[in-house]
Design a protein around this motif. Structure first.
Motif, PDB file in Angstrom:
ATOM      1  N   ALA A 164       0.837  -1.207   0.000  1.00 35.20           N
ATOM      2  CA  ALA A 164       0.000   0.000   0.000  1.00 35.20           C
ATOM      3  C   ALA A 164       0.869   1.253   0.000  1.00 35.20           C
ATOM      4  N   GLY A 165       1.951   1.241   0.770  1.00 33.02           N
ATOM      5  CA  GLY A 165       2.873   2.379   0.775  1.00 33.02           C
ATOM      6  C   GLY A 165       3.538   2.575  -0.572  1.00 33.02           C
ATOM      7  N   ARG A 166       3.907   1.482  -1.218  1.00 32.12           N
ATOM      8  CA  ARG A 166       4.521   1.566  -2.551  1.00 32.12           C
ATOM      9  C   ARG A 166       3.529   2.136  -3.554  1.00 32.12           C
ATOM     10  N   LEU A 167       2.294   1.648  -3.509  1.00 27.76           N
ATOM     11  CA  LEU A 167       1.273   2.140  -4.437  1.00 27.76           C
ATOM     12  C   LEU A 167       0.927   3.603  -4.181  1.00 27.76           C
ATOM     13  N   LYS A 168       0.946   4.004  -2.917  1.00 29.20           N
ATOM     14  CA  LYS A 168       0.688   5.408  -2.584  1.00 29.20           C
ATOM     15  C   LYS A 168       1.772   6.301  -3.211  1.00 29.20           C
ATOM     16  N   GLY A 169       3.003   5.868  -3.124  1.00 33.65           N
ATOM     17  CA  GLY A 169       4.100   6.622  -3.739  1.00 33.65           C
ATOM     18  C   GLY A 169       3.960   6.688  -5.251  1.00 33.65           C
ATOM     19  N   GLN A 170       3.572   5.582  -5.871  1.00 37.80           N
ATOM     20  CA  GLN A 170       3.369   5.576  -7.322  1.00 37.80           C
ATOM     21  C   GLN A 170       2.227   6.513  -7.711  1.00 37.80           C
ATOM     22  N   GLN A 171       1.149   6.482  -6.929  1.00 36.43           N
ATOM     23  CA  GLN A 171       0.006   7.351  -7.216  1.00 36.43           C
ATOM     24  C   GLN A 171       0.405   8.820  -7.102  1.00 36.43           C
ATOM     25  N   TYR A 172       1.187   9.150  -6.080  1.00 33.80           N
ATOM     26  CA  TYR A 172       1.656  10.520  -5.881  1.00 33.80           C
ATOM     27  C   TYR A 172       2.473  10.989  -7.087  1.00 33.80           C
ATOM     28  N   ARG A 173       3.394  10.139  -7.547  1.00 35.43           N
ATOM     29  CA  ARG A 173       4.211  10.495  -8.707  1.00 35.43           C
ATOM     30  C   ARG A 173       3.358  10.634  -9.968  1.00 35.43           C
ATOM     31  N   ALA A 174       2.387   9.751 -10.138  1.00 34.64           N
ATOM     32  CA  ALA A 174       1.508   9.824 -11.313  1.00 34.64           C
ATOM     33  C   ALA A 174       0.670  11.100 -11.276  1.00 34.64           C
ATOM     34  N   ASP A 175       0.138  11.458 -10.120  1.00 31.32           N
ATOM     35  CA  ASP A 175      -0.645  12.694  -9.987  1.00 31.32           C
ATOM     36  C   ASP A 175       0.187  13.919 -10.345  1.00 31.32           C
ATOM     37  N   ARG A 176       1.419  13.939  -9.869  1.00 29.91           N
ATOM     38  CA  ARG A 176       2.300  15.077 -10.184  1.00 29.91           C
ATOM     39  C   ARG A 176       2.615  15.139 -11.673  1.00 29.91           C
ATOM     40  N   MET A 177       2.794  13.973 -12.289  1.00 34.17           N
ATOM     41  CA  MET A 177       3.078  13.943 -13.729  1.00 34.17           C
ATOM     42  C   MET A 177       1.890  14.494 -14.513  1.00 34.17           C
ATOM     43  N   VAL A 178       0.676  14.073 -14.161  1.00 34.01           N
ATOM     44  CA  VAL A 178      -0.520  14.573 -14.846  1.00 34.01           C
ATOM     45  C   VAL A 178      -0.633  16.083 -14.657  1.00 34.01           C
ATOM     46  N   LYS A 179      -0.412  16.557 -13.434  1.00 31.24           N
ATOM     47  CA  LYS A 179      -0.490  17.993 -13.157  1.00 31.24           C
ATOM     48  C   LYS A 179       0.582  18.744 -13.950  1.00 31.24           C
ATOM     49  N   ALA A 180       1.790  18.193 -14.013  1.00 30.31           N
ATOM     50  CA  ALA A 180       2.879  18.846 -14.744  1.00 30.31           C
ATOM     51  C   ALA A 180       2.558  18.941 -16.228  1.00 30.31           C
TER      52      ALA A 180
END
Length: 170
Positions: free
Chosen positions: A129-145
């Motif tokens: 769950a912690g790994r997936l949370k980190g992946q989700q955070y990075r994906a959200d930032r990429m979409v925002k960028a």
């Protein structure tokens, strides 16, 4: 890394003299290669013989562990039961969930082994769950960028500062 608990240990109060912790939570020093963790993990990593669990009733009589620091010194481990911690995606052993005792034991029954396996699954679910949370955070930032880039902006900094990260303005 070790996280220690006792049989009746309260997480709210530190007043049980009969069930005190030896180490608590933290890293155990390896003292010149005499640690047990890597050796136990290695047992679960043998491609020819991978046991579902390891139970050693008397560590002082096991040639692999009888001279280890935690057996000959504090906390004077006598029995160990462990199950592997395996990554769900690639089935790689990253450690073990283990229970130790300072008394010689006479094995574990099926319900105790099932409990160890369930706890190992719970630990891996938490780590995943912690790994997936980190992946989700990075994906959200990429979409925002990408969105900001399309709007003509060259950095996330303005958006980041506008959304509650004021402490980074200096």
């Amino acid at each position: 890394m070790i996280a220690e608990s006792g049989k009746a240990l309260s997480l709210q109060e530190d007043d049980d003299e009969q069930d005190r912790l030896w180490n608590g939570v933290g890293l155990l020093p390896d003292r010149g290669g005499k640690g047990m963790g890597p050796e136990v993990t290695k047992l679960f990593s043998d491609p020819l013989n991978t046991p579902p669990h390891v139970v050693i009733n008397d560590l002082t009589k096991d040639v692999r562990f009888h001279d280890k620091c935690a057996v000959v010194g504090e906390p004077h481990m006598r029995a160990l039961a462990a199950v592997p911690l395996r990554t769900p995606l690639h089935d790689i052993v990253i450690g073990q969930y283990a229970v130790i005792d300072d008394r010689v034991r006479d094995g574990l029954d099926e319900s105790e082994l099932r409990f160890l396996t369930d706890m190992a699954t719970t630990v891996m679910d938490y780590l995943e769950a912690g790994r997936l949370k980190g992946q989700q955070y990075r994906a959200d930032r990429m979409v925002k960028a990408i969105g900001l880039f399309i709007e003509g902006k060259s950095t996330l900094r303005d958006w980041w500062l506008q959304h509650g990260h004021k402490s980074q303005q200096a």
